[in-house]
Design a protein around this motif. Sequence first.
Motif, mmCIF file in Angstrom:
data_model
loop_
_atom_site.group_PDB
_atom_site.id
_atom_site.type_symbol
_atom_site.label_atom_id
_atom_site.label_comp_id
_atom_site.label_asym_id
_atom_site.label_seq_id
_atom_site.Cartn_x
_atom_site.Cartn_y
_atom_site.Cartn_z
ATOM 1 N N MET A 179 22.975 63.373 61.481
ATOM 2 C CA MET A 179 22.764 63.522 60.071
ATOM 3 C C MET A 179 22.768 65.011 59.003
ATOM 4 O O MET A 179 23.622 64.623 57.538
ATOM 5 C CB MET A 179 21.392 63.215 60.069
ATOM 6 C CG MET A 179 20.970 62.298 58.609
ATOM 7 S SD MET A 179 21.739 60.925 58.060
ATOM 8 C CE MET A 179 20.773 59.887 59.764
ATOM 9 N N GLN A 180 22.785 65.948 58.825
ATOM 10 C CA GLN A 180 22.676 67.237 58.730
ATOM 11 C C GLN A 180 24.006 67.244 58.370
ATOM 12 O O GLN A 180 24.349 67.883 57.068
ATOM 13 C CB GLN A 180 22.100 68.181 59.718
ATOM 14 C CG GLN A 180 21.291 68.722 59.516
ATOM 15 C CD GLN A 180 20.529 69.621 60.427
ATOM 16 O OE1 GLN A 180 20.821 70.164 60.974
ATOM 17 N NE2 GLN A 180 18.987 70.689 60.297
ATOM 18 N N SER A 181 25.739 66.779 59.252
ATOM 19 C CA SER A 181 27.181 66.998 59.012
ATOM 20 C C SER A 181 26.970 66.579 57.861
ATOM 21 O O SER A 181 27.861 66.380 57.162
ATOM 22 C CB SER A 181 27.402 66.827 60.204
ATOM 23 O OG SER A 181 28.543 67.188 59.908
ATOM 24 N N MET A 182 26.738 64.629 57.460
ATOM 25 C CA MET A 182 26.670 63.632 57.011
ATOM 26 C C MET A 182 26.408 64.215 55.539
ATOM 27 O O MET A 182 27.314 63.774 54.492
ATOM 28 C CB MET A 182 26.351 62.533 57.839
ATOM 29 C CG MET A 182 27.375 61.979 58.359
ATOM 30 S SD MET A 182 26.822 60.569 58.895
ATOM 31 C CE MET A 182 27.870 59.748 60.181
ATOM 32 N N LYS A 183 25.124 64.525 55.819
ATOM 33 C CA LYS A 183 24.766 65.784 54.532
ATOM 34 C C LYS A 183 25.568 66.388 53.122
ATOM 35 O O LYS A 183 25.227 66.309 52.522
ATOM 36 C CB LYS A 183 23.227 65.496 53.871
ATOM 37 C CG LYS A 183 22.266 64.566 55.035
ATOM 38 C CD LYS A 183 20.351 64.843 54.907
ATOM 39 C CE LYS A 183 19.786 63.568 54.881
ATOM 40 N NZ LYS A 183 18.488 63.924 55.136
ATOM 41 N N ALA A 184 25.761 67.501 54.327
ATOM 42 C CA ALA A 184 26.655 68.615 54.164
ATOM 43 C C ALA A 184 27.706 67.376 53.831
ATOM 44 O O ALA A 184 28.239 68.320 52.549
ATOM 45 C CB ALA A 184 27.004 69.820 54.842
ATOM 46 N N TYR A 227 29.458 68.395 49.266
ATOM 47 C CA TYR A 227 30.861 68.878 49.346
ATOM 48 C C TYR A 227 31.309 68.025 48.471
ATOM 49 O O TYR A 227 31.676 68.671 47.117
ATOM 50 C CB TYR A 227 31.255 69.300 50.227
ATOM 51 C CG TYR A 227 32.622 69.699 50.275
ATOM 52 C CD1 TYR A 227 33.221 71.410 50.507
ATOM 53 C CD2 TYR A 227 33.951 68.329 50.234
ATOM 54 C CE1 TYR A 227 34.504 71.208 50.393
ATOM 55 C CE2 TYR A 227 34.617 69.007 50.148
ATOM 56 C CZ TYR A 227 35.360 70.377 49.844
ATOM 57 O OH TYR A 227 36.231 71.481 49.385
ATOM 58 N N LEU A 228 31.225 66.862 48.469
ATOM 59 C CA LEU A 228 32.224 65.665 47.865
ATOM 60 C C LEU A 228 31.810 65.611 46.834
ATOM 61 O O LEU A 228 31.908 65.706 45.368
ATOM 62 C CB LEU A 228 31.895 64.347 48.241
ATOM 63 C CG LEU A 228 32.509 62.986 47.514
ATOM 64 C CD1 LEU A 228 34.127 63.642 47.652
ATOM 65 C CD2 LEU A 228 32.389 61.769 48.804
ATOM 66 N N LYS A 229 30.178 65.330 45.971
ATOM 67 C CA LYS A 229 29.562 65.295 45.112
ATOM 68 C C LYS A 229 30.051 67.033 43.887
ATOM 69 O O LYS A 229 29.435 66.842 42.714
ATOM 70 C CB LYS A 229 27.898 65.386 44.739
ATOM 71 C CG LYS A 229 26.828 64.627 45.504
ATOM 72 C CD LYS A 229 25.495 64.714 45.291
ATOM 73 C CE LYS A 229 25.117 63.347 46.100
ATOM 74 N NZ LYS A 229 23.748 63.621 46.349
ATOM 75 N N LEU A 230 30.316 67.770 44.493
ATOM 76 C CA LEU A 230 31.226 68.945 43.570
ATOM 77 C C LEU A 230 32.301 68.584 43.497
ATOM 78 O O LEU A 230 32.845 69.917 42.724
ATOM 79 C CB LEU A 230 30.836 70.534 44.858
ATOM 80 C CG LEU A 230 29.415 71.054 45.240
ATOM 81 C CD1 LEU A 230 29.647 72.007 46.428
ATOM 82 C CD2 LEU A 230 28.438 71.411 43.468
ATOM 83 N N GLN A 231 32.940 67.833 43.830
ATOM 84 C CA GLN A 231 34.425 67.400 43.418
ATOM 85 C C GLN A 231 34.269 66.268 42.116
ATOM 86 O O GLN A 231 34.645 65.132 42.836
ATOM 87 C CB GLN A 231 35.506 67.101 44.540
ATOM 88 C CG GLN A 231 34.811 68.062 45.639
ATOM 89 C CD GLN A 231 35.342 69.555 45.399
ATOM 90 O OE1 GLN A 231 35.932 69.472 45.422
ATOM 91 N NE2 GLN A 231 35.323 70.376 45.909
ATOM 92 N N PRO A 232 34.182 66.103 41.479
ATOM 93 C CA PRO A 232 33.984 65.276 39.747
ATOM 94 C C PRO A 232 35.465 63.448 40.274
ATOM 95 O O PRO A 232 34.954 63.155 39.827
ATOM 96 C CB PRO A 232 34.012 65.822 38.199
ATOM 97 C CG PRO A 232 34.621 67.707 39.736
ATOM 98 C CD PRO A 232 33.960 67.227 40.167
#
Length: 432
Positions: A212-217, A221-226
Amino acid sequence: MQEVLKLKKATYHLWTFTISKLISSFGAQVYAFAISFYILQLTGSATSFATNLICNLLPRTLVAPFAGYAADRYSRKTIIITAQVASTLAIGGLLIVSLTSGLSLIAIYNTTVVLSITSTFSGVTFSSSITGLIDEGRIQKAMSLNQMSISFAAIGSPAVGGLLYGTVPMPVFLIMYMTASIIGVFLESTMNFKLFAKRKEIVDGEPKESMMQSMKAGLAYLKLQPILMTLIWIALFINFLFGAFQVGYSFILIEKMKMVSTHFGLTEGAFAVGMLLLSIYLTMRKEVKYPLLVSKRGILGMGAIMGSVAIPLLIPMHYNFMFGFYAFVMFSFGATIIIVNTPMQVMMQKMIDDDYKGRVFSILETMSMALMPLGVVIYGFLYDIFPAQWILIVSSLILIGVILVLARPSVMIKAHPELGNSNVKESEVISE
């Protein structure tokens, strides 16, 4: 390992990867062709055909996050080989069923589910491994060769499937797929997936991330890539609306137009020819300078092509002319898919950190496919109730409208600030 030896090994990977994809894709597409025809001729129902598509799409959507976690956490080579072996065993099981008690829809659906899961693990992991197998300077060539191998297989497999269907028993198709899968396992076992990898080394004693922690990470990361977030929203709507084409094309040609299997296979082959020619073109050209803009134009073209599938239902055509029309439509569709996909794939390979590739690609796949199963189910029912031509036309207009909104000029300028400069020439959109 010396740099020269690494480059030689990368060259080996380039061609081994291409050949493996060619062989496995050929077997998979011959199998898919035969199964699709078998289901439609057995039931004559778009709903039954759509159910098999759901058995392929839904598991991919559900297991993709786990495949991404595994690709970033464990040996990518082991995952790929294990998935390929599992695919071989699944087809072997269906072969045994066909020889002992005969094929049934339940057996086909169950096999499709297993193949969907294994292909998801293999596909996500392979996508995450490209930069570890190939040097950065040849990533575009690798992606183009990958598309070319798929296209070569797609050209030959429908033609072979159309010629063989009805003349040889179904077990022959299953044996072909098994053989291709076994060869793929052998070739993939000779590859070094860590050759150019830049993954973080695991330190002994360091706390391990939970799944779960890995998926949240990965999500963080994806949210920082518009740019990637924009692609997800576009893909989400596109894949839902393309259910109209996925279900409708085979249903219209086989059930409505009564096209013979050989001709249907040739129209599928025309799709692959379009992919192949554009893949060759992009292999020889420089990287696309404004990939999102090119992708937008390609998707608008795909929307128009989807609507054009309805024309023979509105305007009566001679059989031969109708066959030529659909061959041209599929050729154009294959070409536009390459125009949309290849530049974006190269961009993402270079944008995404190696330690996050598995999770990001799995999130992209999950989100982009999230509405596809629902779309296939809805369109499966719609084609059994409403006229096919109006379903296609309305869906294509909605698709064009969605793209014009989501990929509006302000979004394009945000992704490619240079486009805000009025001095940018039209020719620069395609090449540097």
